[in-house]
Design a protein around this motif. Structure first.
Motif, PDB file in Angstrom:
ATOM      1  N   TYR A  81       2.939   4.562  -4.324  1.00  0.00           N
ATOM      2  CA  TYR A  81       3.117   3.140  -4.031  1.00  0.00           C
ATOM      3  C   TYR A  81       4.377   2.939  -3.207  1.00  0.00           C
ATOM      4  O   TYR A  81       5.343   3.689  -3.356  1.00  0.00           O
ATOM      5  N   LEU A  82       4.358   1.925  -2.366  1.00  0.00           N
ATOM      6  CA  LEU A  82       5.562   1.463  -1.682  1.00  0.00           C
ATOM      7  C   LEU A  82       5.907   0.104  -2.276  1.00  0.00           C
ATOM      8  O   LEU A  82       5.078  -0.811  -2.268  1.00  0.00           O
ATOM      9  N   ILE A  83       7.104  -0.029  -2.814  1.00  0.00           N
ATOM     10  CA  ILE A  83       7.560  -1.274  -3.417  1.00  0.00           C
ATOM     11  C   ILE A  83       8.855  -1.651  -2.725  1.00  0.00           C
ATOM     12  O   ILE A  83       9.780  -0.838  -2.641  1.00  0.00           O
ATOM     13  N   PHE A 116       9.464  -7.066   3.880  1.00  0.00           N
ATOM     14  CA  PHE A 116       8.170  -7.640   4.218  1.00  0.00           C
ATOM     15  C   PHE A 116       7.083  -6.581   4.318  1.00  0.00           C
ATOM     16  O   PHE A 116       7.255  -5.542   4.936  1.00  0.00           O
ATOM     17  N   ARG A 117       5.941  -6.889   3.724  1.00  0.00           N
ATOM     18  CA  ARG A 117       4.775  -6.016   3.740  1.00  0.00           C
ATOM     19  C   ARG A 117       4.382  -5.629   5.157  1.00  0.00           C
ATOM     20  O   ARG A 117       4.041  -4.486   5.430  1.00  0.00           O
ATOM     21  N   GLU A 118       4.428  -6.590   6.072  1.00  0.00           N
ATOM     22  CA  GLU A 118       4.017  -6.353   7.455  1.00  0.00           C
ATOM     23  C   GLU A 118       4.864  -5.268   8.121  1.00  0.00           C
ATOM     24  O   GLU A 118       4.387  -4.560   9.002  1.00  0.00           O
ATOM     25  N   LEU A 119       6.096  -5.120   7.691  1.00  0.00           N
ATOM     26  CA  LEU A 119       6.954  -4.071   8.241  1.00  0.00           C
ATOM     27  C   LEU A 119       6.674  -2.713   7.588  1.00  0.00           C
ATOM     28  O   LEU A 119       6.965  -1.670   8.168  1.00  0.00           O
ATOM     29  N   LEU A 120       6.110  -2.733   6.399  1.00  0.00           N
ATOM     30  CA  LEU A 120       5.787  -1.483   5.701  1.00  0.00           C
ATOM     31  C   LEU A 120       4.432  -0.905   6.104  1.00  0.00           C
ATOM     32  O   LEU A 120       4.192   0.290   5.904  1.00  0.00           O
ATOM     33  N   LEU A 121       3.546  -1.729   6.642  1.00  0.00           N
ATOM     34  CA  LEU A 121       2.202  -1.256   6.971  1.00  0.00           C
ATOM     35  C   LEU A 121       2.200  -0.030   7.883  1.00  0.00           C
ATOM     36  O   LEU A 121       1.496   0.937   7.595  1.00  0.00           O
ATOM     37  N   PRO A 122       2.979  -0.006   8.979  1.00  0.00           N
ATOM     38  CA  PRO A 122       2.965   1.208   9.813  1.00  0.00           C
ATOM     39  C   PRO A 122       3.543   2.430   9.097  1.00  0.00           C
ATOM     40  O   PRO A 122       3.085   3.548   9.303  1.00  0.00           O
ATOM     41  N   ILE A 123       4.518   2.214   8.243  1.00  0.00           N
ATOM     42  CA  ILE A 123       5.113   3.327   7.497  1.00  0.00           C
ATOM     43  C   ILE A 123       4.095   3.879   6.504  1.00  0.00           C
ATOM     44  O   ILE A 123       3.917   5.092   6.383  1.00  0.00           O
ATOM     45  N   GLN A 135       0.617 -14.441   7.302  1.00  0.00           N
ATOM     46  CA  GLN A 135      -0.055 -13.130   7.315  1.00  0.00           C
ATOM     47  C   GLN A 135      -0.621 -12.830   5.938  1.00  0.00           C
ATOM     48  O   GLN A 135       0.076 -12.421   5.043  1.00  0.00           O
ATOM     49  N   TRP A 136      -1.955 -12.983   5.764  1.00  0.00           N
ATOM     50  CA  TRP A 136      -2.538 -12.689   4.469  1.00  0.00           C
ATOM     51  C   TRP A 136      -3.606 -11.608   4.526  1.00  0.00           C
ATOM     52  O   TRP A 136      -4.131 -11.201   3.508  1.00  0.00           O
ATOM     53  N   ASP A 137      -3.975 -11.140   5.710  1.00  0.00           N
ATOM     54  CA  ASP A 137      -5.079 -10.182   5.780  1.00  0.00           C
ATOM     55  C   ASP A 137      -4.686  -8.836   6.384  1.00  0.00           C
ATOM     56  O   ASP A 137      -5.543  -8.012   6.649  1.00  0.00           O
ATOM     57  N   ASP A 138      -3.409  -8.588   6.596  1.00  0.00           N
ATOM     58  CA  ASP A 138      -2.891  -7.328   7.148  1.00  0.00           C
ATOM     59  C   ASP A 138      -3.345  -7.062   8.574  1.00  0.00           C
ATOM     60  O   ASP A 138      -3.216  -5.962   9.075  1.00  0.00           O
ATOM     61  N   GLU A 139      -3.915  -8.020   9.243  1.00  0.00           N
ATOM     62  CA  GLU A 139      -4.378  -7.822  10.624  1.00  0.00           C
ATOM     63  C   GLU A 139      -3.467  -8.551  11.586  1.00  0.00           C
ATOM     64  O   GLU A 139      -2.842  -9.478  11.303  1.00  0.00           O
ATOM     65  N   PHE A 185       3.496  -3.146  -2.319  1.00  0.00           N
ATOM     66  CA  PHE A 185       3.914  -4.372  -2.995  1.00  0.00           C
ATOM     67  C   PHE A 185       5.230  -4.822  -2.366  1.00  0.00           C
ATOM     68  O   PHE A 185       6.255  -4.161  -2.496  1.00  0.00           O
ATOM     69  N   ALA A 186       5.151  -5.953  -1.656  1.00  0.00           N
ATOM     70  CA  ALA A 186       6.323  -6.479  -0.954  1.00  0.00           C
ATOM     71  C   ALA A 186       6.063  -7.948  -0.639  1.00  0.00           C
ATOM     72  O   ALA A 186       4.952  -8.461  -0.845  1.00  0.00           O
ATOM     73  N   ASN A 187       7.063  -8.603  -0.129  1.00  0.00           N
ATOM     74  CA  ASN A 187       6.921  -9.994   0.289  1.00  0.00           C
ATOM     75  C   ASN A 187       5.957 -10.080   1.454  1.00  0.00           C
ATOM     76  O   ASN A 187       5.855  -9.153   2.253  1.00  0.00           O
ATOM     77  N   ARG A 188       5.264 -11.189   1.545  1.00  0.00           N
ATOM     78  CA  ARG A 188       4.365 -11.428   2.674  1.00  0.00           C
ATOM     79  C   ARG A 188       4.913 -12.565   3.519  1.00  0.00           C
ATOM     80  O   ARG A 188       5.472 -13.515   2.991  1.00  0.00           O
ATOM     81  N   MET A 189       4.713 -12.435   4.814  1.00  0.00           N
ATOM     82  CA  MET A 189       5.069 -13.529   5.701  1.00  0.00           C
ATOM     83  C   MET A 189       4.018 -14.623   5.524  1.00  0.00           C
ATOM     84  O   MET A 189       2.838 -14.331   5.327  1.00  0.00           O
ATOM     85  N   ASN A 190       4.428 -15.868   5.556  1.00  0.00           N
ATOM     86  CA  ASN A 190       3.535 -16.990   5.244  1.00  0.00           C
ATOM     87  C   ASN A 190       2.248 -17.005   6.049  1.00  0.00           C
ATOM     88  O   ASN A 190       1.208 -17.399   5.559  1.00  0.00           O
TER      89      ASN A 190
END
Length: 76
Positions: free
Chosen positions: A40-42, A46-53, A72-76, A65-70
């Motif tokens: 897991y990545l905790i 922001f989640r959006e910054l962790l997606l490429p990692i 951005q809810w679908d990771d796209e 598991f991280a904060n989401r930008m308002n």
């Protein structure tokens, strides 16, 4: 005054940054997965910054598991 064409953007703003990580982290994650350990990545970031990692390390999006930008809810 400078014009946009006279001062190009530095390469660090144009190309994606390299991902700094400790030596062997991919090997460690691979070894843990071979033993059926979930990774897991905790983060407080922001989640959006962790997606490429996570993609680079082979960690599924569902395990972030991280904060989401308002907006951005679908990771796209």
């Amino acid at each position: 005054p400078p014009t946009p064409s006279s001062h190009p953007l530095p390469p660090t703003l144009i190309s994606p940054p390299s991902l700094p990580h400790p030596q062997g982290i991919k090997d460690l994650i691979r070894a843990l997965k071979a033993r059926d350990v979930d990774i897991y990545l905790i983060s407080g970031g922001f989640r959006e910054l962790l997606l490429p990692i996570a993609a680079y390390l082979g960690i599924p999006k569902e395990n972030i598991f991280a904060n989401r930008m308002n907006w951005q809810w679908d990771d796209e």
